[in-house]
Design a protein around this motif. Sequence first.
Motif, PDB file in Angstrom:
ATOM      1  N   VAL A  74      35.341 -32.933 -17.843  1.00  0.00           N
ATOM      2  CA  VAL A  74      34.855 -34.535 -17.814  1.00  0.00           C
ATOM      3  C   VAL A  74      34.257 -34.449 -16.490  1.00  0.00           C
ATOM      4  O   VAL A  74      34.380 -33.772 -15.409  1.00  0.00           O
ATOM      5  N   PRO A  75      33.044 -35.683 -16.757  1.00  0.00           N
ATOM      6  CA  PRO A  75      32.457 -36.064 -15.593  1.00  0.00           C
ATOM      7  C   PRO A  75      33.676 -37.009 -14.802  1.00  0.00           C
ATOM      8  O   PRO A  75      34.410 -37.022 -15.461  1.00  0.00           O
ATOM      9  N   LYS A  76      33.664 -37.618 -13.214  1.00  0.00           N
ATOM     10  CA  LYS A  76      34.307 -38.360 -13.087  1.00  0.00           C
ATOM     11  C   LYS A  76      34.902 -39.622 -13.597  1.00  0.00           C
ATOM     12  O   LYS A  76      35.791 -39.973 -13.778  1.00  0.00           O
ATOM     13  N   SER A  77      33.923 -40.324 -14.184  1.00  0.00           N
ATOM     14  CA  SER A  77      33.515 -41.508 -14.419  1.00  0.00           C
ATOM     15  C   SER A  77      34.898 -41.097 -16.030  1.00  0.00           C
ATOM     16  O   SER A  77      35.612 -42.315 -16.376  1.00  0.00           O
ATOM     17  N   SER A  78      34.219 -40.604 -16.890  1.00  0.00           N
ATOM     18  CA  SER A  78      35.385 -40.188 -17.635  1.00  0.00           C
ATOM     19  C   SER A  78      37.262 -39.954 -17.350  1.00  0.00           C
ATOM     20  O   SER A  78      37.725 -40.292 -17.875  1.00  0.00           O
ATOM     21  N   TYR A  79      37.235 -38.897 -15.727  1.00  0.00           N
ATOM     22  CA  TYR A  79      38.354 -38.102 -16.017  1.00  0.00           C
ATOM     23  C   TYR A  79      38.710 -39.903 -15.279  1.00  0.00           C
ATOM     24  O   TYR A  79      40.053 -40.175 -15.716  1.00  0.00           O
ATOM     25  N   ASP A  80      38.493 -40.803 -14.546  1.00  0.00           N
ATOM     26  CA  ASP A  80      39.052 -42.548 -14.467  1.00  0.00           C
ATOM     27  C   ASP A  80      39.793 -42.819 -15.735  1.00  0.00           C
ATOM     28  O   ASP A  80      40.775 -43.150 -15.457  1.00  0.00           O
ATOM     29  N   ALA A  81      38.622 -42.371 -16.746  1.00  0.00           N
ATOM     30  CA  ALA A  81      39.090 -43.421 -17.831  1.00  0.00           C
ATOM     31  C   ALA A  81      39.958 -43.268 -18.680  1.00  0.00           C
ATOM     32  O   ALA A  81      40.719 -43.441 -19.827  1.00  0.00           O
ATOM     33  N   CYS A  82      39.986 -41.608 -18.541  1.00  0.00           N
ATOM     34  CA  CYS A  82      40.723 -40.273 -19.728  1.00  0.00           C
ATOM     35  C   CYS A  82      39.703 -40.624 -20.591  1.00  0.00           C
ATOM     36  O   CYS A  82      40.459 -41.085 -21.946  1.00  0.00           O
ATOM     37  N   SER A  83      38.544 -40.151 -21.081  1.00  0.00           N
ATOM     38  CA  SER A  83      37.714 -40.421 -21.362  1.00  0.00           C
ATOM     39  C   SER A  83      37.125 -39.048 -22.491  1.00  0.00           C
ATOM     40  O   SER A  83      36.837 -38.302 -21.300  1.00  0.00           O
ATOM     41  N   LYS A  84      37.083 -39.000 -23.599  1.00  0.00           N
ATOM     42  CA  LYS A  84      35.965 -37.910 -23.908  1.00  0.00           C
ATOM     43  C   LYS A  84      34.446 -37.538 -23.755  1.00  0.00           C
ATOM     44  O   LYS A  84      33.836 -36.303 -24.071  1.00  0.00           O
ATOM     45  N   ASP A  85      34.283 -39.260 -23.329  1.00  0.00           N
ATOM     46  CA  ASP A  85      32.536 -38.978 -23.445  1.00  0.00           C
ATOM     47  C   ASP A  85      32.044 -37.675 -21.526  1.00  0.00           C
ATOM     48  O   ASP A  85      32.875 -37.772 -21.447  1.00  0.00           O
ATOM     49  N   ASN A  86      31.072 -37.523 -22.239  1.00  0.00           N
ATOM     50  CA  ASN A  86      29.887 -36.356 -21.673  1.00  0.00           C
ATOM     51  C   ASN A  86      30.829 -35.139 -21.289  1.00  0.00           C
ATOM     52  O   ASN A  86      31.140 -35.117 -20.169  1.00  0.00           O
ATOM     53  N   ALA A  87      31.934 -35.167 -22.277  1.00  0.00           N
ATOM     54  CA  ALA A  87      32.324 -33.787 -21.972  1.00  0.00           C
ATOM     55  C   ALA A  87      31.311 -32.623 -21.714  1.00  0.00           C
ATOM     56  O   ALA A  87      29.920 -32.573 -21.943  1.00  0.00           O
ATOM     57  N   ILE A  88      31.794 -31.613 -20.787  1.00  0.00           N
ATOM     58  CA  ILE A  88      31.415 -30.591 -20.148  1.00  0.00           C
ATOM     59  C   ILE A  88      31.951 -29.442 -20.114  1.00  0.00           C
ATOM     60  O   ILE A  88      32.980 -28.868 -20.788  1.00  0.00           O
ATOM     61  N   GLY A  89      30.863 -29.260 -22.249  1.00  0.00           N
ATOM     62  CA  GLY A  89      31.488 -27.900 -22.653  1.00  0.00           C
ATOM     63  C   GLY A  89      32.583 -28.243 -23.704  1.00  0.00           C
ATOM     64  O   GLY A  89      32.751 -29.462 -23.847  1.00  0.00           O
ATOM     65  N   SER A  90      33.441 -27.777 -24.651  1.00  0.00           N
ATOM     66  CA  SER A  90      34.040 -27.862 -24.997  1.00  0.00           C
ATOM     67  C   SER A  90      35.303 -27.920 -24.905  1.00  0.00           C
ATOM     68  O   SER A  90      35.717 -27.252 -23.738  1.00  0.00           O
ATOM     69  N   ALA A  91      36.646 -28.403 -25.433  1.00  0.00           N
ATOM     70  CA  ALA A  91      37.989 -28.895 -25.253  1.00  0.00           C
ATOM     71  C   ALA A  91      38.625 -26.865 -25.296  1.00  0.00           C
ATOM     72  O   ALA A  91      37.615 -26.493 -26.511  1.00  0.00           O
ATOM     73  N   SER A 103      30.694 -22.812 -10.347  1.00  0.00           N
ATOM     74  CA  SER A 103      29.772 -23.929  -9.411  1.00  0.00           C
ATOM     75  C   SER A 103      30.728 -24.942  -8.593  1.00  0.00           C
ATOM     76  O   SER A 103      31.691 -25.373  -8.286  1.00  0.00           O
ATOM     77  N   ALA A 104      29.935 -24.868  -7.532  1.00  0.00           N
ATOM     78  CA  ALA A 104      30.139 -25.745  -6.496  1.00  0.00           C
ATOM     79  C   ALA A 104      30.400 -27.215  -6.507  1.00  0.00           C
ATOM     80  O   ALA A 104      29.640 -27.331  -7.591  1.00  0.00           O
ATOM     81  N   GLY A 105      31.595 -28.008  -5.917  1.00  0.00           N
ATOM     82  CA  GLY A 105      31.761 -29.869  -6.411  1.00  0.00           C
ATOM     83  C   GLY A 105      32.669 -30.004  -7.418  1.00  0.00           C
ATOM     84  O   GLY A 105      33.159 -29.264  -6.762  1.00  0.00           O
ATOM     85  N   GLU A 106      32.503 -31.137  -7.622  1.00  0.00           N
ATOM     86  CA  GLU A 106      34.202 -31.200  -8.149  1.00  0.00           C
ATOM     87  C   GLU A 106      34.185 -31.036  -9.776  1.00  0.00           C
ATOM     88  O   GLU A 106      33.026 -31.148 -10.336  1.00  0.00           O
ATOM     89  N   HIS A 107      35.311 -30.989  -9.888  1.00  0.00           N
ATOM     90  CA  HIS A 107      35.449 -30.248 -10.939  1.00  0.00           C
ATOM     91  C   HIS A 107      36.795 -31.793 -11.577  1.00  0.00           C
ATOM     92  O   HIS A 107      37.439 -31.933 -10.755  1.00  0.00           O
TER      93      HIS A 107
END
Length: 212
Positions: A74-91, A103-107
Amino acid sequence: MDRFVSKVVFGSIFAAMLQYIGAQTVHIVGDGVGWDIPPNNSVSYTNWASGKTFKVGDILVFNFMTNQHDILRVPKSSYDACSKDNAIGSAITTGPANITLDSAGEHYYICTFGSHCQVGQKLAITVSGTPGVNPPTSSPPTTPATPSPTSSQPDACAPTPSSAPNAGGPAPSATPPPAGTPYPPPPDSSSTSVFASLLLVLLLSIGAALVI
């Protein structure tokens, strides 16, 4: 010979595997804890990731029991909120699971089961580097095939014709005999006389036997 060939093939495959493994690092997420509700809340995965270097091409191994946990990027906002919103790919719901860092960057990764994320089952890492791109390998110039040298004397390689038959001898056969068929040696005078003597002795022996 077969065993030698097998050893050569096995050695080539083993060397290729070593080269492949050497180009990446495998990270066991949580080490012995695995991907589970951490005993010390989020501190466990934060401490685990600190001091480690993650690069593009590395592999994250999440050890967990199927149907008890999952992994969702997930993106950082969803990570902080423990949310599935705007997930990157499937679970990913089947464990254990391997994830290659592409890819480089924050995961950011979380577990979406119940309140697992809220109690610390989430991971944030920084990936550095870019995917390795091998420069195109220029193929070596093609060397034109050199024709095999020919003899300066073409007649030297030509088959030598058989000697002409003696005058009055039998005419050569129109169809040559199959290869490998031995040619009977020409009869000479001595062999002819010996044969005639043996034949005469044989006839005399048969005649004597009939008379007796």
